[in-house]
Write a protein that holds these residues in place. Structure first.
Motif, mmCIF file in Angstrom:
data_model
loop_
_atom_site.group_PDB
_atom_site.id
_atom_site.type_symbol
_atom_site.label_atom_id
_atom_site.label_comp_id
_atom_site.label_asym_id
_atom_site.label_seq_id
_atom_site.Cartn_x
_atom_site.Cartn_y
_atom_site.Cartn_z
ATOM 1 N N ALA A 233 -20.419 -68.835 -31.704
ATOM 2 C CA ALA A 233 -20.282 -67.371 -31.103
ATOM 3 C C ALA A 233 -18.973 -66.936 -30.668
ATOM 4 O O ALA A 233 -18.162 -68.149 -30.184
ATOM 5 C CB ALA A 233 -21.168 -67.477 -29.857
ATOM 6 N N ASN A 234 -18.598 -66.000 -31.001
ATOM 7 C CA ASN A 234 -17.062 -65.392 -30.902
ATOM 8 C C ASN A 234 -17.025 -64.139 -30.166
ATOM 9 O O ASN A 234 -16.076 -63.568 -30.221
ATOM 10 C CB ASN A 234 -16.265 -65.323 -32.066
ATOM 11 C CG ASN A 234 -16.696 -64.522 -33.126
ATOM 12 O OD1 ASN A 234 -17.836 -63.941 -32.951
ATOM 13 N ND2 ASN A 234 -16.119 -64.409 -34.120
ATOM 14 N N ALA A 235 -18.232 -63.396 -29.926
ATOM 15 C CA ALA A 235 -18.361 -62.265 -29.208
ATOM 16 C C ALA A 235 -19.283 -62.254 -27.747
ATOM 17 O O ALA A 235 -19.906 -63.178 -27.726
ATOM 18 C CB ALA A 235 -18.806 -61.283 -30.175
ATOM 19 N N SER A 236 -19.027 -61.228 -26.879
ATOM 20 C CA SER A 236 -19.587 -61.360 -25.728
ATOM 21 C C SER A 236 -21.180 -61.100 -26.038
ATOM 22 O O SER A 236 -21.291 -60.230 -26.853
ATOM 23 C CB SER A 236 -18.707 -60.412 -24.799
ATOM 24 O OG SER A 236 -17.834 -60.728 -24.219
ATOM 25 N N GLY A 237 -21.974 -61.583 -25.239
ATOM 26 C CA GLY A 237 -23.502 -61.251 -25.481
ATOM 27 C C GLY A 237 -24.470 -62.236 -24.875
ATOM 28 O O GLY A 237 -23.866 -63.225 -24.416
ATOM 29 N N ASN A 238 -25.554 -61.685 -24.939
ATOM 30 C CA ASN A 238 -26.850 -62.774 -24.634
ATOM 31 C C ASN A 238 -27.432 -63.314 -25.821
ATOM 32 O O ASN A 238 -28.081 -62.339 -26.400
ATOM 33 C CB ASN A 238 -27.735 -62.068 -23.576
ATOM 34 C CG ASN A 238 -27.052 -61.826 -22.347
ATOM 35 O OD1 ASN A 238 -26.413 -62.534 -21.708
ATOM 36 N ND2 ASN A 238 -27.077 -60.453 -21.846
#
Length: 372
Positions: free
Chosen positions: A121-126
């Motif tokens: 994961a390299n991006a903001s999020g759930n």
């Protein structure tokens, strides 16, 4: 005597093998009089959510039909709710990553559409993951939040002056951020003063701990040449009309106090002379002053005689030199006045400081019996 009802048949609304918490609806071919087994339900349709062998019989006017052919329902348990384990912090700066690891299963489907037990994961999020077991049953994990903080703008370095200068000078480098700076020399202020050559940079860290480094700046400090010494090819005190050559040591450039730009100059006049030499780096050093003293030459003296310079033996004549600082007659007399009684060419050299001028008079003695 009442007839025994026909044996009912059972139809299913879908597959008889499915995953919990799914269901299947079993429907009897008889609209009334149904008794389901197991459970004893009396509805025409029976909703089933558990494994088992299901039959139905029909009772009409006290008569009960034979049981239907059994319908076997298989309900496979859903896998345990999967867990997501991050490999490191889930809050980081742009450009960073975290690996999310799902608990074991037969297949995996992440909320991003990726498959596989791990996700970078390299991006903001759930993030969630759906795990499927060997029976094709699925379970969805709880969400894992990832926060990626934006990287701040790179710091901009400004200089107070030229980045190339001579030893003994300095330059100030400044970051456009008042705080959060770390320079390559370890300084943490917004400004640093530099006096030595090197490549310098600054890294800015914002409130989220995100760091970014600016464009490096190269500082070049050139050495200053040694203080030059002036050498003269002869005395620096001489009489007018003579000269002395003053020379500087070998260098890339020269500037004398009289404006000359050569390594050597010929000096004719009194004065204090200095030279500034420069090297290939444009750095310079000035010499101490060399004093040159040029004395004026006295006027050619005019010798006057007290009487005739040709006379008879036994007489004499007095020769007078003009006023001067010093006298030297050719017969060794050192006074202004010289009394002579012998034939000869008499010279008088008068001096002014170290400079001299000469005049001469011929004195002769004639015999008394010679008639002119």
């Amino acid at each position: 005597i009442n007839a025994i009802p026909a044996t009912p048949t059972v139809s299913a609304s879908g597959p008889l093998t499915f995953c919990a918490p799914g269901t299947v609806v079993l429907t009897s071919s008889s609209a009334t009089g149904n008794v389901w087994s197991p459970g004893g339900a009396t509805t025409q349709a029976l909703t089933v959510n558990a494994s088992g062998s299901y039959t139905v019989s029909v009772t009409t006017a006290g008569c009960t039909s034979a049981a239907s052919a059994p319908v076997v329902v298989t309900v496979n348990a859903a896998p345990a709710t999967p867990t997501i384990t991050p490999s490191g912090p889930t809050t980081f700066c742009s450009g960073g990553t975290v690996v999310l690891n799902a608990s074991p299963g037969s297949s995996f489907l992440w909320s991003t559409g990726a498959t596989g037990q791990t996700l970078v994961a390299n991006a903001s999020g759930n993030y969630t993951v759906t795990v499927t077991d060997v029976n094709g049953c699925e379970s969805v994990s709880n969400s894992q939040a990832v926060q990626v903080d934006a990287t701040p703008a790179a710091p901009v370095i400004s200089a107070s002056g030229p980045l190339t200068f001579c030893a003994g000078s300095s330059v100030d480098l400044s970051s456009n951020f008042p705080t959060g700076n770390v320079w390559t020399n370890g300084a943490t202020s917004a400004n640093i003063t530099l006096t030595s050559s090197g490549t310098y940079n600054v890294t800015y860290t914002d409130g989220n701990g995100c760091a970014v480094t600016g464009t490096p700046v190269t500082v070049t400090v050139n050495s200053v040449p040694a203080t030059p010494s002036i050498t003269a090819n002869g005395p620096t005190a001489f009489c007018q009309g003579d000269s002395v050559i003053l020379s500087a040591p070998v260098s890339s450039g020269y500037l004398w106090s009289n404006g000359a730009t050569t390594q050597s100059i010929s000096v004719l006049n009194t004065g204090n002379y200095t030279v500034t030499v420069s090297n290939a780096g444009g750095c310079s050093a000035a010499s101490a002053a060399t004093s040159v003293n040029v004395s004026g030459i006295p006027a050619v003296p005019v010798i006057t005689a007290s009487g005739p310079v040709s006379f008879c033996s036994g007489s004499s004549v007095t020769l007078n030199a003009p006023a001067a600082a010093g006298y030297l007659w050719s017969n060794g007399v050192t006074t202004q006045v010289n009394t002579l009684s012998n034939t000869g060419l008499y010279k008088c050299t008068v001096s002014l400081q170290t400079c001299t001028a000469t005049d001469s008079v011929f004195v002769s003695i004639v015999n008394a019996d010679i008639v002119n």
